[in-house]
Design a protein around this motif. Sequence first.
Motif, PDB file in Angstrom:
ATOM      1  N   CYS A 167      -0.742 -10.057   5.601  1.00  0.00           N
ATOM      2  CA  CYS A 167      -1.865 -10.190   4.677  1.00  0.00           C
ATOM      3  C   CYS A 167      -1.510 -11.294   3.687  1.00  0.00           C
ATOM      4  O   CYS A 167      -0.624 -11.122   2.849  1.00  0.00           O
ATOM      5  CB  CYS A 167      -2.122  -8.879   3.948  1.00  0.00           C
ATOM      6  SG  CYS A 167      -3.467  -8.950   2.747  1.00  0.00           S
TER       7      CYS A 167
ATOM      8  N   TYR B 210      -7.210  -3.336   7.884  1.00  0.00           N
ATOM      9  CA  TYR B 210      -7.672  -4.144   6.764  1.00  0.00           C
ATOM     10  C   TYR B 210      -6.635  -4.114   5.647  1.00  0.00           C
ATOM     11  O   TYR B 210      -6.081  -3.053   5.341  1.00  0.00           O
ATOM     12  CB  TYR B 210      -8.980  -3.595   6.219  1.00  0.00           C
ATOM     13  CG  TYR B 210     -10.121  -3.568   7.198  1.00  0.00           C
ATOM     14  CD1 TYR B 210     -10.335  -2.463   8.015  1.00  0.00           C
ATOM     15  CD2 TYR B 210     -11.000  -4.644   7.307  1.00  0.00           C
ATOM     16  CE1 TYR B 210     -11.378  -2.424   8.922  1.00  0.00           C
ATOM     17  CE2 TYR B 210     -12.056  -4.617   8.211  1.00  0.00           C
ATOM     18  CZ  TYR B 210     -12.231  -3.509   9.006  1.00  0.00           C
ATOM     19  OH  TYR B 210     -13.269  -3.489   9.910  1.00  0.00           O
ATOM     20  N   CYS B 211      -6.422  -5.266   5.023  1.00  0.00           N
ATOM     21  CA  CYS B 211      -5.607  -5.247   3.823  1.00  0.00           C
ATOM     22  C   CYS B 211      -6.528  -5.331   2.602  1.00  0.00           C
ATOM     23  O   CYS B 211      -7.617  -5.910   2.669  1.00  0.00           O
ATOM     24  CB  CYS B 211      -4.566  -6.362   3.807  1.00  0.00           C
ATOM     25  SG  CYS B 211      -5.183  -8.042   3.887  1.00  0.00           S
ATOM     26  N   ALA B 212      -6.078  -4.729   1.549  1.00  0.00           N
ATOM     27  CA  ALA B 212      -6.849  -4.672   0.310  1.00  0.00           C
ATOM     28  C   ALA B 212      -5.898  -4.874  -0.853  1.00  0.00           C
ATOM     29  O   ALA B 212      -4.713  -4.531  -0.766  1.00  0.00           O
ATOM     30  CB  ALA B 212      -7.565  -3.333   0.185  1.00  0.00           C
TER      31      ALA B 212
ATOM     32  N   GLY C 236      -9.851   3.784  -0.793  1.00  0.00           N
ATOM     33  CA  GLY C 236     -10.340   2.446  -0.505  1.00  0.00           C
ATOM     34  C   GLY C 236     -11.268   1.903  -1.576  1.00  0.00           C
ATOM     35  O   GLY C 236     -11.239   0.712  -1.901  1.00  0.00           O
TER      36      GLY C 236
ATOM     37  N   TYR D 232     -10.096  -0.444  -4.535  1.00  0.00           N
ATOM     38  CA  TYR D 232      -9.667  -1.826  -4.340  1.00  0.00           C
ATOM     39  C   TYR D 232     -10.868  -2.762  -4.337  1.00  0.00           C
ATOM     40  O   TYR D 232     -11.847  -2.533  -3.625  1.00  0.00           O
ATOM     41  CB  TYR D 232      -8.923  -1.963  -3.008  1.00  0.00           C
ATOM     42  CG  TYR D 232      -7.615  -1.209  -2.972  1.00  0.00           C
ATOM     43  CD1 TYR D 232      -7.588   0.164  -2.738  1.00  0.00           C
ATOM     44  CD2 TYR D 232      -6.404  -1.866  -3.160  1.00  0.00           C
ATOM     45  CE1 TYR D 232      -6.384   0.861  -2.704  1.00  0.00           C
ATOM     46  CE2 TYR D 232      -5.197  -1.182  -3.118  1.00  0.00           C
ATOM     47  CZ  TYR D 232      -5.202   0.184  -2.898  1.00  0.00           C
ATOM     48  OH  TYR D 232      -4.009   0.867  -2.863  1.00  0.00           O
TER      49      TYR D 232
ATOM     50  N   TRP E 175     -10.759  -7.367  -0.315  1.00  0.00           N
ATOM     51  CA  TRP E 175     -10.505  -6.948   1.056  1.00  0.00           C
ATOM     52  C   TRP E 175     -10.412  -8.151   1.979  1.00  0.00           C
ATOM     53  O   TRP E 175     -11.140  -9.128   1.804  1.00  0.00           O
ATOM     54  CB  TRP E 175     -11.631  -6.040   1.544  1.00  0.00           C
ATOM     55  CG  TRP E 175     -11.608  -4.697   0.894  1.00  0.00           C
ATOM     56  CD1 TRP E 175     -12.090  -4.359  -0.332  1.00  0.00           C
ATOM     57  CD2 TRP E 175     -11.047  -3.500   1.443  1.00  0.00           C
ATOM     58  NE1 TRP E 175     -11.869  -3.025  -0.581  1.00  0.00           N
ATOM     59  CE2 TRP E 175     -11.232  -2.480   0.495  1.00  0.00           C
ATOM     60  CE3 TRP E 175     -10.398  -3.191   2.641  1.00  0.00           C
ATOM     61  CZ2 TRP E 175     -10.795  -1.168   0.708  1.00  0.00           C
ATOM     62  CZ3 TRP E 175      -9.964  -1.895   2.859  1.00  0.00           C
ATOM     63  CH2 TRP E 175     -10.169  -0.894   1.900  1.00  0.00           C
TER      64      TRP E 175
END
Length: 123
Positions: free
Chosen positions: A20, A92-94, A107, A110, A113
């Motif tokens: 990421c 997914y990175c956040a 989630g 955050y 994204w």
Amino acid sequence: QLQASGGGFVQAGDSLRLTCAVSGGTFRSYTVAWFRQAPGKEREFVSAIRYSGSTHYKDSVKGRFTISRDNAKNTVYLQMNSLKSEDTATYYCAADSRIILSSLTTGGAYDYWGQGTLVTVSS
């Protein structure tokens, strides 16, 4: 902006490393997390690393996944070993600088994204 990469098609027991890359903001202040969503399922928390370097994992990935960060490269990695078919999902990175411990796995906490990277594990 967050850019996730590293997904792919692997066999059960194989490894993958997700990346990421974070641009903009003050990376050192960010908590960065990985979430995943399998087809037909809710998004779920996988792992996070706080600005302090402390790490957190979903129980089912403990001992198999390792999250790390390189502040010089504004990058967070998720090393995934001993992959299982149930790890198949879009990852997914956040990131956010305001994450408190109690909201680490949420989630909605955050603001930033990435676009997601698909991991498919064949059994």
